[in-house]
Design an enzyme around this catalytic site. Structure first.
Site, PDB file in Angstrom:
ATOM      1  N   ARG A   1      -1.639   3.201  -5.594  1.00  0.00           N
ATOM      2  CA  ARG A   1      -1.257   1.903  -6.133  1.00  0.00           C
ATOM      3  C   ARG A   1      -0.263   2.090  -7.263  1.00  0.00           C
ATOM      4  NH1 ARG A   1      -4.312  -2.403  -6.434  1.00  0.00           N
ATOM      5  NH2 ARG A   1      -2.322  -3.278  -7.050  1.00  0.00           N
TER       6      ARG A   1
ATOM      7  N   ARG B   1       4.436   5.572  -8.716  1.00  0.00           N
ATOM      8  CA  ARG B   1       4.143   6.376  -7.522  1.00  0.00           C
ATOM      9  C   ARG B   1       5.012   7.627  -7.483  1.00  0.00           C
ATOM     10  NH1 ARG B   1       3.002   2.038  -2.608  1.00  0.00           N
ATOM     11  NH2 ARG B   1       2.369   0.318  -3.933  1.00  0.00           N
TER      12      ARG B   1
ATOM     13  N   ARG C   1      -2.017  -0.750   6.976  1.00  0.00           N
ATOM     14  CA  ARG C   1      -1.197  -0.602   8.185  1.00  0.00           C
ATOM     15  C   ARG C   1      -0.674   0.828   8.310  1.00  0.00           C
ATOM     16  NH1 ARG C   1       4.282  -0.477   8.851  1.00  0.00           N
ATOM     17  NH2 ARG C   1       4.578  -1.042   6.665  1.00  0.00           N
ATOM     18  N   ARG C   2      -0.110   1.332   7.218  1.00  0.00           N
ATOM     19  CA  ARG C   2       0.461   2.680   7.265  1.00  0.00           C
ATOM     20  C   ARG C   2      -0.619   3.741   7.462  1.00  0.00           C
ATOM     21  NH1 ARG C   2       4.238   0.779   2.481  1.00  0.00           N
ATOM     22  NH2 ARG C   2       6.094   0.139   3.657  1.00  0.00           N
TER      23      ARG C   2
ATOM     24  N   LYS D   1       7.284  -9.699   2.239  1.00  0.00           N
ATOM     25  CA  LYS D   1       6.102  -9.071   2.848  1.00  0.00           C
ATOM     26  C   LYS D   1       4.843  -9.242   1.987  1.00  0.00           C
ATOM     27  CE  LYS D   1       6.977  -4.349   1.144  1.00  0.00           C
ATOM     28  NZ  LYS D   1       5.798  -4.232   0.272  1.00  0.00           N
ATOM     29  N   ASP D   2       5.003  -9.612   0.714  1.00  0.00           N
ATOM     30  CA  ASP D   2       3.851  -9.809  -0.169  1.00  0.00           C
ATOM     31  C   ASP D   2       3.272 -11.220  -0.092  1.00  0.00           C
ATOM     32  OD1 ASP D   2       3.969  -7.217  -1.113  1.00  0.00           O
ATOM     33  OD2 ASP D   2       5.142  -7.734  -2.893  1.00  0.00           O
TER      34      ASP D   2
ATOM     35  N   CYS E   1      -2.071  -8.955   3.431  1.00  0.00           N
ATOM     36  CA  CYS E   1      -1.494  -7.628   3.231  1.00  0.00           C
ATOM     37  C   CYS E   1      -2.531  -6.514   3.272  1.00  0.00           C
ATOM     38  CB  CYS E   1      -0.665  -7.566   1.946  1.00  0.00           C
ATOM     39  SG  CYS E   1      -1.506  -8.078   0.454  1.00  0.00           S
TER      40      CYS E   1
ATOM     41  N   GLN F   1       8.024   3.418  -9.583  1.00  0.00           N
ATOM     42  CA  GLN F   1       8.221   4.491 -10.557  1.00  0.00           C
ATOM     43  C   GLN F   1       6.917   5.244 -10.828  1.00  0.00           C
ATOM     44  OE1 GLN F   1       9.570   1.392 -10.802  1.00  0.00           O
ATOM     45  NE2 GLN F   1      11.648   2.106 -10.370  1.00  0.00           N
TER      46      GLN F   1
ATOM     47  N   ARG G   1       7.607 -11.144 -10.984  1.00  0.00           N
ATOM     48  CA  ARG G   1       6.765 -10.083 -11.526  1.00  0.00           C
ATOM     49  C   ARG G   1       7.643  -9.184 -12.405  1.00  0.00           C
ATOM     50  NH1 ARG G   1       4.815  -7.216  -6.373  1.00  0.00           N
ATOM     51  NH2 ARG G   1       3.708  -5.870  -7.846  1.00  0.00           N
TER      52      ARG G   1
END
Length: 309
Positions: free
Chosen positions: A145, A151, A127-128, A79-80, A240, A149, A9
């Site tokens: 989302r 965020r 989850r969080r 994790k993705d 996810c 950077q 990505r």
């Protein structure tokens, strides 16, 4: 051996990981070309992950390029990755794991989840959000989302007071100075695979290439941990957007202990169990069966209904 084409990505974090893999392979004598590929998860930023579907959000386009031979390998944040791969694809390496904790990131270093003081946390993780509702009900959340950077820019502009993120990404992007709090693993067990980079290829990739890439990039201890965690996630059919958590850790004698569970979307119900042993796949599956038998199957149905409503 011909040049290895490495798909990734285009976010800064993904590129950090890609250049880390490139450097590792080049130290081993291979030639590597990075190929940047835009994924659905990068393109659709106005909806939460749970609304655009969790399966392959960050991997589908990369996997198509693996199949076509346009790239040889793809790197992903482990994790993705979806819990099940197609039969024509394989994971051949997991890099050594970073610290696995979640962290609270803010320009106000005095903020703490433990303080009891209400403030707004930005996160895109179900989850969080669910764990915050359970352990810290005084905290408000806003969906966040975009790449790290983006965020951080939203944080700076006042959209929220803090972000909840994986330590690994914060560390790799040089934002450690803004960590206000390291979250206890006893409360926030991380997402499956958090902290490691996974390397994926087509099964048809040249065997010599596969063997060399694995030799240079795979960390055996991390691999065993992630095999257990992914077996657990696979049995639960989690993605996810499902608030499932799991962490396998290795003792000095090589034995694995895995802690995992599931939490309802409203944070009211938490199921958490622990299993130890030496067979990674078996540990993950036994833990999943335990969680399902304790009511995890019902919670999963409720979660899926809630996300689809």
């Amino acid at each position: 051996m011909s040049t290895i084409k490495l798909g990734t990505r285009g976010s800064k974090l993904a590129l950090w990981q890609a250049y880390f893999i490139k450097e590792t392979l080049e130290k081993g004598g291979l030639s590597v070309e990075i190929v940047i590929i835009n994924t659905k998860g990068d393109q659709i930023l106005d909806r939460s992950l749970s609304k655009i579907g969790s399966k392959g959000v960050f991997t589908e386009e990369l996997e198509e390029k693996l199949r076509s031979g346009e790239i040889d390998i793809a790197q992903h944040s482990a994790k993705d990755l979806q819990s099940e791969l197609a039969d024509d694809l394989a994971l051949i390496a997991f890099t050594e794991r970073e610290k696995v904790n979640d962290v609270l990131v803010s320009y106000d270093k005095s903020l703490s989840l433990e303080s009891g003081k209400p403030f707004v946390v930005g996160t895109s993780s179900t989850r969080r959000v669910a764990m915050l509702k359970h352990f810290y009900p005084h905290i408000k959340t806003v969906d966040m989302r975009g790449n790290l950077q983006t965020r951080m820019g939203k944080l700076e502009s006042g959209v929220c007071d803090a972000l909840l993120l994986a330590y690994a990404g914060v560390h790799r992007m040089g934002y450690e100075e803004h960590i206000a709090e390291l979250i206890s693993l006893n409360k926030f067990t991380p997402a499956v695979g958090q902290g490691s980079v996974a390397i994926e290829c087509a099964v048809s990739l040249d065997a010599e290439k596969k063997a060399k890439i694995r030799e240079l990039c795979n960390h055996a201890e991390t691999e065993q941990q992630l095999l257990a965690e992914r077996a657990y996630l696979r049995r639960l059919q989690g993605g996810c957007s499902i608030p499932v958590f799991g962490l396998a850790q290795t003792a000095e004698n090589g034995e694995l202990t895995m802690t995992g569970g599931i939490i309802s979307l409203d944070g009211q119900e938490v199921l958490k169990e622990r299993v130890s042993g030496t067979d990674a796949l078996e540990i993950g599956e036994i833990l999943a069966e335990k969680i399902l038998s304790l009511g995890g199957d019902r919670i999963l149905k409720e979660i899926r209904a809630g996300l689809n409503s």
